[in-house]
Design an enzyme around this catalytic site. Structure first.
Site, PDB file in Angstrom:
ATOM      1  N   TYR A 139       0.813  -1.213   0.000  1.00 11.41           N
ATOM      2  CA  TYR A 139       0.000   0.000   0.000  1.00 11.41           C
ATOM      3  C   TYR A 139       0.851   1.269   0.000  1.00 11.41           C
ATOM      4  O   TYR A 139       0.400   2.322  -0.432  1.00 11.41           O
ATOM      5  CB  TYR A 139      -0.912   0.024   1.242  1.00 11.41           C
ATOM      6  CG  TYR A 139      -2.100  -0.895   1.127  1.00 11.41           C
ATOM      7  CD1 TYR A 139      -1.954  -2.267   1.330  1.00 11.41           C
ATOM      8  CD2 TYR A 139      -3.358  -0.398   0.822  1.00 11.41           C
ATOM      9  CE1 TYR A 139      -3.048  -3.111   1.227  1.00 11.41           C
ATOM     10  CE2 TYR A 139      -4.454  -1.242   0.720  1.00 11.41           C
ATOM     11  CZ  TYR A 139      -4.299  -2.594   0.921  1.00 11.41           C
ATOM     12  OH  TYR A 139      -5.382  -3.423   0.815  1.00 11.41           O
ATOM     13  N   LYS A 195       3.969 -14.651   5.415  1.00  8.03           N
ATOM     14  CA  LYS A 195       4.375 -15.621   4.392  1.00  8.03           C
ATOM     15  C   LYS A 195       5.908 -15.660   4.421  1.00  8.03           C
ATOM     16  O   LYS A 195       6.582 -15.433   3.419  1.00  8.03           O
ATOM     17  CB  LYS A 195       3.827 -15.173   3.021  1.00  8.03           C
ATOM     18  CG  LYS A 195       3.964 -16.217   1.927  1.00  8.03           C
ATOM     19  CD  LYS A 195       3.044 -17.411   2.065  1.00  8.03           C
ATOM     20  CE  LYS A 195       3.325 -18.430   0.982  1.00  8.03           C
ATOM     21  NZ  LYS A 195       2.609 -19.712   1.179  1.00  8.03           N
ATOM     22  N   ASP A 252      -6.021  -7.087   4.766  1.00  5.18           N
ATOM     23  CA  ASP A 252      -7.152  -6.687   3.922  1.00  5.18           C
ATOM     24  C   ASP A 252      -7.955  -7.914   3.499  1.00  5.18           C
ATOM     25  O   ASP A 252      -9.176  -7.970   3.634  1.00  5.18           O
ATOM     26  CB  ASP A 252      -6.616  -5.937   2.691  1.00  5.18           C
ATOM     27  CG  ASP A 252      -7.738  -5.572   1.736  1.00  5.18           C
ATOM     28  OD1 ASP A 252      -8.771  -5.086   2.205  1.00  5.18           O
ATOM     29  OD2 ASP A 252      -7.573  -5.803   0.522  1.00  5.18           O
ATOM     30  N   ASP A 256     -11.935  -9.600   5.080  1.00  2.46           N
ATOM     31  CA  ASP A 256     -13.178  -9.904   4.343  1.00  2.46           C
ATOM     32  C   ASP A 256     -13.628 -11.325   4.684  1.00  2.46           C
ATOM     33  O   ASP A 256     -14.821 -11.592   4.858  1.00  2.46           O
ATOM     34  CB  ASP A 256     -12.983  -9.767   2.824  1.00  2.46           C
ATOM     35  CG  ASP A 256     -13.359  -8.372   2.318  1.00  2.46           C
ATOM     36  OD1 ASP A 256     -13.183  -7.394   3.074  1.00  2.46           O
ATOM     37  OD2 ASP A 256     -13.839  -8.251   1.165  1.00  2.46           O
TER      38      ASP A 256
HETATM   39  C1  IPM Z   1     -10.439  -1.861   3.105  1.00  5.48           C
HETATM   40  C2  IPM Z   1     -10.564  -1.561   1.638  1.00  5.48           C
HETATM   41  C3  IPM Z   1      -9.413  -0.672   1.198  1.00  5.48           C
HETATM   42  C4  IPM Z   1      -8.116  -1.411   1.450  1.00  5.48           C
HETATM   43  C5  IPM Z   1      -9.520  -0.203  -0.258  1.00  5.48           C
HETATM   44  C6  IPM Z   1     -10.812   0.505  -0.550  1.00  5.48           C
HETATM   45  C7  IPM Z   1      -8.337   0.673  -0.642  1.00  5.48           C
HETATM   46  O1  IPM Z   1     -10.623  -2.734   0.897  1.00  5.48           O
HETATM   47  O2  IPM Z   1     -10.455  -0.906   3.907  1.00  5.48           O
HETATM   48  O3  IPM Z   1     -10.354  -3.027   3.476  1.00  5.48           O
HETATM   49  O4  IPM Z   1      -7.645  -2.163   0.592  1.00  5.48           O
HETATM   50  O5  IPM Z   1      -7.548  -1.213   2.528  1.00  5.48           O
HETATM   51 MN    MN Z   2     -10.707  -4.549   2.131  1.00  4.70          MN
END
Ligand code: IPM
Ligand code: MN
Length: 358
Positions: A139, A195, A252, A256
Site C-alpha cells: 500500500y 508468508k 485486507d 473480508d
Molecule cells: C479496506 C478496503 C481498502 C483497502 C480499499 C478501498 C483501498 O478494501 O479498507 O479493506 O484495501 O484497505
Molecule cells: Mn478490504
C-alpha cells in the site's frame, strides 16, 4: 471534572455511505444522551461525487482541518465512474498515511442470533480481533511502470516493511491481547500471520520482531501461521484465534473472510487508529453503488463502528450501550438476514430498532 465535548468529523462519502452513517449517528446520539456524553459533529463533503464535480480528492487544507477533530466517522468511498485507485489512494489511503493511522483494528465477532456460514460454530467460537498493519506493505508505494503498453513492459509493485512500523504494530497486538485476556479471564494469545517461507526478507523481519517482542510479554502465548494456512484456519478453527496480527495486504484479504464468518460484511466494523491521535472509524464494507439509496444496506457495521470510535475516545460505557443494543436487536429475530436487501427491513428500520434498544 469538566466533561469532554468531543468533536467528530463525519465523512458520509459515496454510495451507501450516507445512509448507513445516518443510522450510526442516530444510535450514537441516543447512547451518548443516555450516558451524558456531549459531542458535536461537522460533516465533510469528500468522495467520488465531489471528485467528479471538482477534480479534487482530499485537499491538504481539508486534511489539516480534520486533524483538529477528536475522531473521524467515515462511511465509504468508491464511485463507478471513477477509475479504481483514484479515490482509494487519493482519499482513504491518504488519510491513513497522513494521519499515520498504523493500526487497522477489525473485530471478528459472531453475535447470538446471527446465522454463521460455518457448520457447528457458535458465538463462543468466533470472537477475535485482527490487527492489520495500515501504513506499509504494497500500500505504501505506488510502484513503477517501465515501458508501459509495450512488449517490454515491466511492472514493479514493491512491498516495504520498516522495523519501526513492524515493531509498533506487533507491540500493539501484544498489549491488546493482554488487555483482552484480563477482561475475559482467559489466557492471552497472539497469532502472527505472514508468508515468511517465501517473503523471507520482508516477513523475515516480521518474524524476528515478533520473536523479540514475545520475550517482553511472557504471559502471552504466541503462534505464527503462514497466510494460506491461516485462511483455512479462519474457516475450520476460528476458536483458536484471539488477536491476529498481520501485514497490510494479508489483513485486507483476511478481514473480508473474517467478516464472512461473523455473518457478513454488513456487520463488520473497523478502526484506523493512531493511539492518542485523531483516528478514523469506518465499516469494512465499501460504497456498494448498485444498492445505494434504496434502503437495502445493512447499517449494523456502521453502528458498531460508532461503538469502536467511542471506545477509542475512552467512552467505554457508550460503546457498550451501542454494542448491547445491536446484540439485542439481533436477538429479536426481526432482522432476517444481514445481507443487503434480505434484512426484511429497510436500512432506516434497522437503525430505528437498534436506537430503540439503546
Ligand atoms: C479496506 C478496503 C481498502 C483497502 C480499499 C478501498 C483501498 O478494501 O479498507 O479493506 O484495501 O484497505
Ligand atoms: Mn478490504
Amino acid at each position: 471534572m469538566e466533561k469532554a465535548n468531543y468533536k467528530i468529523a463525519v465523512v458520509p462519502g459515496d454510495g451507501i455511505g450516507p445512509e448507513v452513517v445516518r443510522e450510526g449517528l442516530k444510535v450514537l446520539e441516543v447512547a451518548c444522551k443516555a450516558e451524558g456524553v456531549d459531542y458535536e459533529t461537522a460533516t465533510f463533503d469528500i468522495g467520488g461525487e465531489r471528485y467528479l464535480r471538482t477534480g479534487e480528492t482530499l485537499h491538504d487544507s481539508v486534511l489539516e482541518e480534520l486533524k483538529q477533530f477528536d475522531a473521524i466517522y467515515f462511511g465509504a468511498i468508491g464511485h463507478p465512474d471513477v477509475m479504481p485507485g483514484v479515490l482509494e489512494r487519493g482519499i482513504l489511503l491518504k488519510l491513513r498515511f497522513a494521519l499515520d493511522l498504523f493500526v487497522n483494528l477489525r473485530p471478528v465477532k459472531l453475535y447470538p442470533g446471527v446465522e454463521c456460514p460455518l457448520k457447528d460454530k457458535t458465538p463462543d467460537d468466533i470472537d477475535f480481533v485482527v490487527i492489520r498493519e495500515n501504513t506499509e506493505d504494497v500500500y505504501a508505494l505506488e510502484g513503477a511502470a517501465f515501458q508501459p503498453n509495450t512488449e517490454n513492459e515491466v511492472a514493479i509493485q514493491p512491498a516495504i516493511y520498516t522495523r519501526r512500523g513492524t515493531e509498533r504494530i506487533i507491540r500493539y497486538a501484544f498489549e491488546l491481547a493482554s488487555k483482552r485476556a484480563l477482561e475475559r479471564g482467559k489466557p492471552a494469545k497472539v497469532t502472527l500471520v505472514d508468508k515468511a517461507n517465501v517473503m523471507t526478507v520482508g516477513h523475515g523481519l516480521w518474524r524476528r520482531v515478533f520473536e523479540e517482542l514475545a520475550k517482553e510479554f511472557p504471559e502471552v502465548e504466541t503462534e505464527a501461521l503462514y497466510v494460506d494456512a491461516a485462511a483455512m484456519e479462519f474457516v475450520l478453527h476460528p476458536e483458536r484465534f484471539q488477536v491476529v496480527v498481520t501485514t497490510n495486504l494479508f489483513g485486507d484479504i483476511l478481514t473480508d473472510l473474517g467478516a464472512a464468518i461473523q455473518g457478513g460484511i454488513g456487520i463488520a466494523p473497523s478502526g484506523n487508529i493512531h493511539p492518542g491521535k485523531v483516528s478514523m472509524f469506518e465499516p469494512v464494507h465499501g460504497s456498494a453503488p448498485s444498492i445505494a439509496g434504496k434502503g437495502l444496506a445493512c447499517p449494523l457495521a456502521a453502528i458498531l463502528t460508532a461503538a469502536l470510535m467511542m471506545e477509542h475516545l475512552g467512552e467505554a460505557k457508550v460503546a457498550q450501550r451501542i454494542e448491547n443494543a445491536v446484540a439485542k436487536a439481533l436477538q429479536t429475530g426481526k432482522i432476517r438476514s444481514l445481507e443487503a436487501g434480505k434484512m426484511g427491513m429497510s436500512t432506516q428500520e434497522v437503525g430505528d430498532l437498534v436506537a430503540s434498544l439503546v
